[in-house]
Design a protein around this motif. Structure first.
Motif, mmCIF file in Angstrom:
data_model
loop_
_atom_site.group_PDB
_atom_site.id
_atom_site.type_symbol
_atom_site.label_atom_id
_atom_site.label_comp_id
_atom_site.label_asym_id
_atom_site.label_seq_id
_atom_site.Cartn_x
_atom_site.Cartn_y
_atom_site.Cartn_z
ATOM 1 N N PRO A 1 0.873 -1.326 0.188
ATOM 2 C CA PRO A 1 -0.012 -0.074 0.044
ATOM 3 C C PRO A 1 0.679 1.237 -0.121
ATOM 4 N N LEU A 2 0.319 2.297 -0.723
ATOM 5 C CA LEU A 2 1.517 3.447 -0.794
ATOM 6 C C LEU A 2 1.665 4.114 0.702
ATOM 7 N N PHE A 3 0.749 3.907 1.644
ATOM 8 C CA PHE A 3 1.214 4.373 2.810
ATOM 9 C C PHE A 3 2.347 3.803 3.565
ATOM 10 N N LYS A 4 2.592 2.517 3.245
ATOM 11 C CA LYS A 4 3.665 1.565 3.666
ATOM 12 C C LYS A 4 5.012 2.098 2.918
ATOM 13 N N VAL A 5 4.735 2.535 1.523
ATOM 14 C CA VAL A 5 6.017 2.735 0.974
ATOM 15 C C VAL A 5 6.439 4.253 1.164
ATOM 16 N N ILE A 6 5.686 5.188 1.383
ATOM 17 C CA ILE A 6 5.816 6.334 1.910
ATOM 18 C C ILE A 6 6.559 6.356 3.270
ATOM 19 N N ALA A 7 5.972 5.437 4.265
ATOM 20 C CA ALA A 7 6.861 5.337 5.624
ATOM 21 C C ALA A 7 8.078 4.620 5.407
ATOM 22 N N ILE A 8 8.424 3.610 4.610
ATOM 23 C CA ILE A 8 9.559 3.168 4.440
ATOM 24 C C ILE A 8 10.708 4.296 3.752
ATOM 25 N N LEU A 9 10.166 4.972 2.870
ATOM 26 C CA LEU A 9 10.870 5.993 2.189
ATOM 27 C C LEU A 9 11.185 7.268 3.414
ATOM 28 N N GLN A 10 10.284 7.632 4.172
ATOM 29 C CA GLN A 10 10.637 8.419 5.335
ATOM 30 C C GLN A 10 11.585 7.843 6.527
ATOM 31 N N LEU A 11 11.595 6.781 6.756
ATOM 32 C CA LEU A 11 12.416 6.313 7.593
ATOM 33 C C LEU A 11 14.089 6.083 6.927
ATOM 34 N N ALA A 12 14.064 5.779 5.569
ATOM 35 C CA ALA A 12 15.114 5.719 5.092
ATOM 36 C C ALA A 12 15.969 7.106 5.006
ATOM 37 N N LEU A 13 15.121 8.218 4.670
ATOM 38 C CA LEU A 13 15.436 9.404 4.581
ATOM 39 C C LEU A 13 16.290 9.918 6.129
ATOM 40 N N LEU A 14 15.247 9.356 7.230
ATOM 41 C CA LEU A 14 15.713 9.937 8.286
ATOM 42 C C LEU A 14 16.968 9.076 8.909
ATOM 43 N N ALA A 15 17.264 7.740 8.418
ATOM 44 C CA ALA A 15 18.329 7.240 8.719
ATOM 45 C C ALA A 15 19.631 7.840 7.815
ATOM 46 N N ARG A 16 19.376 8.301 6.644
ATOM 47 C CA ARG A 16 20.288 8.825 6.032
ATOM 48 C C ARG A 16 20.844 10.180 6.507
ATOM 49 N N ARG A 17 19.875 10.957 7.087
ATOM 50 C CA ARG A 17 20.111 12.177 8.074
ATOM 51 C C ARG A 17 21.066 11.844 8.952
ATOM 52 N N HIS A 18 20.849 10.866 9.829
ATOM 53 C CA HIS A 18 21.434 10.517 10.956
ATOM 54 C C HIS A 18 22.925 9.930 10.714
ATOM 55 N N LEU A 19 22.968 9.152 9.625
ATOM 56 C CA LEU A 19 23.995 8.693 9.163
ATOM 57 C C LEU A 19 25.272 9.875 8.568
ATOM 58 N N GLY A 20 24.522 10.925 8.464
ATOM 59 C CA GLY A 20 25.254 12.117 7.924
ATOM 60 C C GLY A 20 26.251 12.674 8.984
ATOM 61 N N ALA A 21 26.099 12.196 10.175
ATOM 62 C CA ALA A 21 26.552 12.590 11.475
ATOM 63 C C ALA A 21 27.985 12.125 11.498
ATOM 64 N N LEU A 22 28.106 11.037 10.656
ATOM 65 C CA LEU A 22 29.598 10.163 10.529
ATOM 66 C C LEU A 22 30.174 10.729 9.255
ATOM 67 N N THR A 23 31.654 11.104 9.474
ATOM 68 C CA THR A 23 32.478 11.499 8.214
ATOM 69 C C THR A 23 32.577 10.045 7.462
ATOM 70 N N PRO A 24 32.781 10.363 6.129
ATOM 71 C CA PRO A 24 33.064 9.149 5.285
ATOM 72 C C PRO A 24 34.060 8.018 5.827
ATOM 73 N N PRO A 25 35.167 8.467 6.389
ATOM 74 C CA PRO A 25 36.066 7.603 6.986
ATOM 75 C C PRO A 25 35.474 6.843 8.132
ATOM 76 N N GLU A 26 34.505 7.430 8.960
ATOM 77 C CA GLU A 26 33.852 6.979 10.149
ATOM 78 C C GLU A 26 32.688 6.134 9.708
ATOM 79 N N ARG A 27 32.353 6.380 8.760
ATOM 80 C CA ARG A 27 31.308 5.430 7.924
ATOM 81 C C ARG A 27 31.879 3.813 7.459
ATOM 82 N N ARG A 28 32.998 4.083 6.646
ATOM 83 C CA ARG A 28 33.640 3.038 6.306
ATOM 84 C C ARG A 28 34.125 2.048 7.571
ATOM 85 N N ARG A 29 34.755 3.021 8.549
ATOM 86 C CA ARG A 29 35.199 1.931 9.679
ATOM 87 C C ARG A 29 34.045 1.361 10.459
#
Length: 98
Positions: A9-37
């Motif tokens: 259902p469209l609502f679930k797809v929207i929820a999944i994408l919102q969570l993915a964007l939220l996770a991306r925002r939090h992962l942005g707190a790490l520098t690229p070398p920290e993400r690799r490590r």
């Protein structure tokens, strides 16, 4: 995989994408070398040394897991959640009351 998404259902797809964007925002707190490590440490999580465990805990702390969990719950909840759960700052006063 695409056919599975089409059946959701469209609502679930929207929820999944919102969570993915939220996770991306939090992962942005790490520098690229920290993400690799962090990725290296997670891949070998079953055999980490105490120093590596401490390093991984420090990297996870930078991601603000409590804030992420609160924001995710707030996004998925049909009702507004208390600020103590969502981790949002103090309530802002409307511009007309300042």
């Amino acid at each position: 995989m695409l056919s599975l998404v089409r059946r959701l259902p469209l609502f679930k797809v929207i929820a999944i994408l919102q969570l993915a964007l939220l996770a991306r925002r939090h992962l942005g707190a790490l520098t690229p070398p920290e993400r690799r490590r962090a990725a290296q440490l997670v891949r070998r999580a079953h055999k980490l040394t105490p120093a590596e465990r401490h390093e991984l805990i420090g990297l996870a702390g930078k991601l603000e897991p409590r804030a992420f969990a609160g924001a995710a719950a707030d996004r998925l909840s049909p009702v507004p959640l208390p600020r103590r759960i969502t981790g949002r700052g103090a309530k802002r006063t409307p511009a007309r009351l300042r």
